[in-house]
Structures are given as C-alpha cells and as structure tokens.
Design an enzyme around this catalytic site. Structure first.
Site, mmCIF file in Angstrom:
data_model
loop_
_atom_site.group_PDB
_atom_site.id
_atom_site.type_symbol
_atom_site.label_atom_id
_atom_site.label_comp_id
_atom_site.label_asym_id
_atom_site.label_seq_id
_atom_site.Cartn_x
_atom_site.Cartn_y
_atom_site.Cartn_z
ATOM 1 N N GLY C 249 0.804 -1.215 0.000
ATOM 2 C CA GLY C 249 0.000 0.000 0.000
ATOM 3 C C GLY C 249 0.840 1.271 0.000
ATOM 4 O O GLY C 249 2.074 1.229 0.173
ATOM 5 N N HIS C 250 0.166 2.387 -0.178
ATOM 6 C CA HIS C 250 0.882 3.669 -0.262
ATOM 7 C C HIS C 250 1.594 4.014 1.044
ATOM 8 O O HIS C 250 1.093 3.765 2.122
ATOM 9 C CB HIS C 250 -0.038 4.809 -0.693
ATOM 10 C CG HIS C 250 -1.321 4.962 0.059
ATOM 11 N ND1 HIS C 250 -2.287 5.841 -0.328
ATOM 12 C CD2 HIS C 250 -1.793 4.351 1.166
ATOM 13 C CE1 HIS C 250 -3.296 5.771 0.514
ATOM 14 N NE2 HIS C 250 -3.022 4.883 1.416
ATOM 15 N N ASN C 251 2.785 4.574 0.867
ATOM 16 C CA ASN C 251 3.596 5.044 1.985
ATOM 17 C C ASN C 251 4.158 3.944 2.882
ATOM 18 O O ASN C 251 4.686 4.235 3.964
ATOM 19 C CB ASN C 251 2.825 6.061 2.850
ATOM 20 C CG ASN C 251 2.500 7.322 2.069
ATOM 21 O OD1 ASN C 251 1.430 7.422 1.472
ATOM 22 N ND2 ASN C 251 3.437 8.236 2.021
#
Lengths: 339, 339, 339
Positions: C249-251
């Site tokens: 997922g993002h980050n």
C-alpha cells in the site's frame, strides 16, 4: 439473453438437436425452435433454461422458459407449455446446449500487421495472431489457436493446437499442450522465488533453470501466476483449472483435473494427486503432498501431507469434522458468560 | 512536495480560493499564496497540510506548514504564523485543496499512430488513445477519456465519458459508465470460473454468456479481476471502489459505494447492498447476501447471509463482539498453565 | 538438465573454476569438466548437484551426480566417483555454480522498431528495448537494462543501471535503483487507495502525490503491486524481494533485505525494519511498525506493532510459542468428547 454485441448466435435450433447435444429425453415436437439460453427467472418461450441445484426448484413453477434441462425427479414440476429435457447430468447438458446456441469464438486465421513475430517462429495453420502480439525466436504455435492483443510469447516456447491466449497474458520457458487457455494477464514461466543469502546480508538469485509444462486443456485464470521450476519442471496435469489470482510456486506438480479456486496458492515443490480441489484463498505449504481427491476448504492453510480423499479446513488445517466441532465449542467462548 | 517530474502544478493559489474549495473558514489575509500540499512533518511555509486523525495532533505544535485543514476542535493548536482552515470534513477538504494545487492529468486528444483501432469503433471527442492501445470492432469510447499504453478494449465494449483506463489493463464483454477508472493491469469481463464435470473425468466449460456492468465512477484497482456473468450480468454499483488484487466472481452484484480492500474476494452470484465494506484479504462465499452497510473485517471468511449494518470478522465469520470475546479466551489457552 | 531452448550454456567448465566460484574445497582432478547442474535425483556424471537440506541426505548414496556442493558434515556420504565440493554455504555456492554454467540473459543493445520511445527520453548504453515497449516523456533508463515486450514506463520515471523489466509490467511515478527486477505484470507507482466520503454519499479521490522508490537490487514478483505514496513516498529498501501477487500500500517503507512471500500484503503507511520476512498470504495492517528481523507466519494477520526479532503467527497474530500452545488446546476441542 446473451447480448449480441458480445456473443454470436447459431440461429434457431431444433429441439431434437438441442436434446441430442444435451443427452436428454423429451416429449413433444422435435421441430420446435429455440434461440437462446437463460436462467429460470429471465428466460422466455424461445429460451432453454436449466435446473441443477434443488434450492432453485421453487422457481420452476413460474418460469417462462420454453424448455428446461433437469433431472428426472423434477420433470413433473415443469409448467405446461414448457418442455422437460431430462438427463442425469443437467449442468453438463445445459453447458452443451449453451455452446450449441452460442458457439465459442473461432480463430480468424492470419497475423495482424502490428504483431511482432520472430522470423524463425512457427505459426500453425488457421491460427489467429492478434494486434501487438509479440512472439520470440524459435517459438512454435500450434494450429487453430487465438492469441489476443498484447500477448507475449517468449523465445522457444511451444504451444499446442487449439489454445486460447487472452489479452495481455505472457508465457516464457514453457510447453503448453492442446486446448490450453490462458485468461487475461496470466503469467506463465517466470522465475521462481529462490535466492541464497550471502554472508554480508545480500541475496543472490538461484538460477531458475526449469520449465512450466501445462497439460492438455489446462486453464489458467486472469492474473494468475505459474512460476517455472528451479531444477526440473513445474507441471499442471491435464484438465487442471486455476481460477483468477492463483499463485503456483516453482516445481509444483499437480495430477489430472485439479481445481484451484480464486486467490489460493501452492508453495514450491508441493505435489497434488489427481482431482484435488483447493477452495478460495486456501494456501498449501511447500514440499508436501496432497493425495488424490483431497479437498481443501476456503482460507485453509495446509502445512503437512494429506492422505487421499480427506477433506481439510482451518489454518492450520485439520480434518473437516474435527474443525467444525472445535469451532462450535470455540464460538461458545464468545457467547457464554463467565463462570 | 510533489515531485514536478510526475505532478503538474497550477501555480500559487490564493488562500481565499483554497479555503473556498476546502469549504473552510479562516482568519487572515486571503491573498496569501500557497504552492503545494504536504504532511504536517514535511510541509513548509508555502504548503497546505491537514490533520484528520487525532493521533497525529501532537505534530501540530511543530509543523512548519503555512496552513492546516482541520476540525474546529484542533484550530487552537495551530502554531502562530500558520493559518487554520476549519471545516467539518478536513480529509475531504484537503483532498480538494490537493486537486486544486495539483490538477489531475487531462487527456491530450488524439489517437497515437501505434494504436490499433477497429474501423467501426467510435472514439469520443477529446479522448486520448495512447501508444499500442488496441480497440476491437464496434467498441464505443466516450468523450474525454484517457486510454494509457497497452490497454486492450474488446469488441462491442462501451465506455462512458471521462473514463481512465491505465496501462496494460483489459476489458471485454462490458459496459462502463461515466468516470470509471481501471488501474494498471485490471481485468474486466473475462470468462467466469464455471465448468461441468463429464462422466469420464473431464471438465467442459459452461459458456459464460453475461456481461460486466460498471456503474458511474466505479474504480478497479491494479491487477484486480471482475469476471463477466454466466447467465445475466456481474454488476458493480455506482461509486464502488476495488483496491488492488481483488477478485470478483461471475454474477456478483454490489450496491452503491461499496469498498473492497486489497486481496479480498467475492465468489460468484453473491449480492452486496449499498455501502458494504470488505477489509483486506477478506473472502465472501458464493450465492449469499450481505445487507446494506455490512462491514467485513480483514481476513474474515463469510459463509452465510449477513443482515444490514452488522460488523463481522473471523474465518468463519461471526459478529465482531463475539469474535473478540472468544479470541480473548482463546489467547488464554496459549498463556495459562495447565490445570 | 536445463532445456537448451530456454537456457544458454557457457560450455564445459573446469572443476577448479567451479570450486572457485562456489568457494568450495575439493580433492581430485581440477581439470575434470562439467556441463550442467541438476538435482541429486536427476543429475548425471557431467552435472554438479547440491545438498542443502538434511532431509534429502539419504539421496546422496544413490546420486549419479559428478560433483555435489555440500557442507563438510555430509562430505563422507558422497559416492565414490563423485566429487565433494565442501563449503559452509552450499546453497549460495550452488547458485554461483549454476550461474557460471548457465549465465543469465544479457541485453542485446538497441531499440526495437515497434517500441514507442518519447523523443526526450534517455536510454542508457547497452540497454535493450524490446518490441512494443512504451517509454514516456522525460523518462531515463540506465545502461545495461532489458525492457521486455509490452513494458510501460511512464513519464519522468528513472531506472538505474542493469535493471530487468519483464513482459507486460508497468511503472509510473517511480525511481528505481540499480539492478532492480520487475517480473511479468508487476505494477509500480499507480495511485494508492485513498478517498474521502462526501456528505452526499460519494467518494472523492485523495490525490496521490508521492512516488515509489525502489532501492538497489529490489525484486518485485509477477503481478505484484506497489502503490505510490499519497504525501511522501513508498519505499522498498535495498535488496528487498517481493514474490508474486503481493500488495504494498501507499507510503509503506521497508528496510534492507525484507522478504514478502506470495499473496501477502502490507497496508498503507506501515514501516518494516531490516530483514523482516512475511510468509505467504500474511497481512499487515496499516500505520504500524514491525521491528528488524521480525518474522510473520503464513496467513497471519498483524494488527499491532511488533518488536524486533519476534516471530508472530495467527489472525490476529500473537507470538509463535503462544499460538501453538493455544492451537494444541483448541484442536482438543475438536477431538475430545463432551463432559
């Protein structure tokens, strides 16, 4: 009704011919014509429908279908005006009727000008190579295949007769039998997940020097992955079917007619006997053996060998009967009051 | 700071305009200019930041952000020199500020010469067809769309206005509403997983004669799969969003605004009401119904109907409260001593 | 034996050279030649094999291999006629022997005429750009790379030296270090899963304004997905390896040398220390931290921070020792009789 933008029709078919492909008995006028197939709820008088699951039997009374493929036990419940097509295998019979009325897409022989086919690749007679397909050096594609847009076939790959490679799928280091189907985005033959840690904390790739062998009529679902072997081959036995987003590790071997449902995975070097089924999101550890006709439940995690014909479930998995007994008692932990 | 290699900037924007799109109140000079957005920790004096989660409130005291979108309760904690942009929906407000300062990519109308577009396909005004896109016979693409490289659109597919089809995605046997987004590698409309066993141990494919209907503003994540219906259609209701690597089986129907997080899956013929959410890696069995606003926990396995507004978790799933009580007692089995 | 259709051979190699790359000691004629590698069971007199797992030690007695890379403890069990190549790291040693005998594919420098490369993109010396590759404006590809067919590289992307981007993979909004490998269908840099609900029941996308940074020698498996950051970047540390169908997922940020096995997933904004391993189908919640050398078991669900060097398993996860004790007692619930 099948949308004519997407599905061709063979035109009206005689009831006698429909019954013949369905392997079904019927009473009435064999010359009556039918044009389509539909569910009991949406069918009209020109459609053939079917009943396979007894929970849907109550729908029979109100169906407007012109004919219904079903088992003998339900034949009496078909409304007057509808024909009962009686067979011991209604689901199979209906599949054949549907394929008669809406024949599968056939290849339009030829190589699209935008395709990039290596000069020494062989393309069989009657095969359709779609736009932007790329075929590597020395590859051999059998007769009567369809390769849809953006398929990548790596150097040396062999593909048997009558295969269907759907859009954006890729295959390398592999030999495919007859009638194999790769659904969109399927990945066949890439490097397996193998590497050796070095003393200074890096990983070095273990060269993956095996292949993927797909038996006749194997199907691989959309975006599913079958890694090639490290030493030796990854092998899916004839008729094995993978649903979407399935992971098959290097050197896995399956028998004939195995079924792996969506998002399930099999880790490296595990062996499955014939007709093993894995339900959705199940996982099987590496280096183990599942016997013939083993059935693994949804989301199960199998860590050890399973003898033939046993049904297992749970993570870690156990025989189905024990699992449900333990689960019933466990649920009580959530509902009963303290002491 | 958004990397200018990847994100365009609309240039400095007035505080008054920023507050207007955020639906926020502020005190101070509406002519002050801001150029970007950033997190509380990395923002500088020309950046707008936001606070949405109270656990990050302690970061407010030390932020160097020039303005912060937040709820009224936290406005007093903004450092002097920074502007509090007060709104009841800080996350939504910040999303709109970010879109103002870094506008989404717009189509560059035209068809790339390497694209292969069937002569009878229709491409709407202002639509960008990227390199190596393939569009099949009779397909209709709406106005203002972007089709990124290597997208495959099958024959007869309809795509509404303002859609975004990202790289290497594919769609067949489907009708897409307005503003639909397919992320890279998404697979729409392929054959569902249906076949009939034959008496001699083979499988015959059940023709999959339905479609996929994606409502307005549906988004499908990278490498996710939505199979077409067998009889009838697979339908995702307006605004439904799928994360990456999600599996949607044939004839699934969802209501409006459903959310399916990464690696979750829904088996065939299951129906979801409006605003149902499935957390990551959850699985839902086939032929069941989940009511409006049901929430399914991560890794849960749902095997039976769930009434509206119930939260369930566990595999097999149960109501959340019961699950945690049972789990607490189960954990004790792991820590307490024998008898 | 590696199939010569798929794997090149460096020709016969001297035992002395083989031992040197393996870092192994041996007795005998250093001039003896070997041509291939194989498992203990399938090797012949011209092949080098290896023993790394003591459970396979019984195979030593019957192997026909000409030489075996193994640890000192097993050297005495090698049949007469076979050479023992003794090293403290047999698996690593064998990997290097395999790479000596079957060298990895090297780039054939040049840009295929069917590729679409933006005029201002830079392609490094000795790099091979395959058929139908698309490279966006301002992208920079390092020297000595191979981009296989149907790869999509978005505008502005930077790719280091010696990378391998396999068929049908895509990358946007990303900066890749040296020696990065993307396996077929890998998806790098697409929008993360972030949106804000509106008061009238719609979702608005939170602009995802970060990037993906892949450290040197990162590998991403087939059809795996790494979303770009929302604010700030998604970062995979040097040497990190993802297997197939993994979701990042993002980050998310990982340290050096993390390993994520097939179908596992990590939700947004979670941080992993160095050398963390996630087994197959494991899931890690968002916004948490896993310390250095944490190991997460197959199908585990991690919902809270985990301190360094702890092994966890279960869903929700707990320390391994507690899990197995609880599981043993739970299984009893399934087998013991009532009362």
């Amino acid at each position: 009704m099948a949308d004519p933008r997407f599905f061709s029709s063979s035109g009206p078919q005689r009831l006698a011919d429909i019954a013949a492909v369905a392997g079904a008995q019927f009473e009435g006028d064999g010359e009556r014509r039918f044009t389509g197939v539909a569910s009991l709820q949406s069918a009209g008088p020109d459609d053939v429908s079917f009943l396979d699951n007894r929970r849907y039997a109550p729908l029979l009374a109100e169906t407007r279908a012109g004919a219904v493929v079903l088992a003998k036990a339900f034949a009496g419940q078909v409304p007057s005006g509808a024909v009962a097509l009686v067979t011991a295998q209604p689901y199979l019979g209906f599949a054949r009727v549907a394929a008669l009325l809406h024949p599968p897409v056939q290849p339009r022989p030829g190589i699209h000008p935008s395709a990039v086919v290596a000069p020494d690749a062989l393309v069989g007679e009657g095969t359709e190579i779609g736009p932007c397909v790329v075929i590597g050096a020395g590859a051999r594609i059998g007769a009567g295949c369809i390769l849809h847009p953006h398929v990548t076939v790596g150097p040396g790959v062999e593909i048997g007769e009558g295969c269907r490679l759907h859009a954006n799928s890729s295959v390398s280091h592999a030999i495919l039998g007859r009638g194999v189907v790769l659904h969109p985005g399927a990945r066949i033959g890439q490097e397996g997940f193998g590497f050796a840690p070095t003393p200074d904390g890096r990983f070095e790739t273990m060269p993956q020097l095996g292949r993927v062998l797909l038996g006749d009529f194997v199907e691989v679902g959309a975006n599913s992955c079958v890694d090639r072997g490290s030493q030796g081959d990854t092998i899916l036995g004839p008729g094995t079917r993978l649903d979407n987003l399935v992971q098959i590790g290097h050197n896995v071997q399956t028998g004939r007619g195995c079924v792996v449902v969506g998002q399930a995975g099999i880790a490296g070097s595990t062996t499955l006997g014939d007709y093993v089924t894995l339900a959705a999101q199940a996982g099987v550890a590496g280096h183990i053996t599942l016997g013939t006709q083993v059935r693994v439940g949804a989301q199960a995690g199998v860590m050890h060998d399973v003898p033939p014909k046993l049904d297992v479930i749970g993570s870690p998995s156990m025989p189905v009967r024990e699992f449900w007994r333990a689960m019933a008692r466990w649920r009580k932990l959530g509902t009963e009051r303290d002491g």
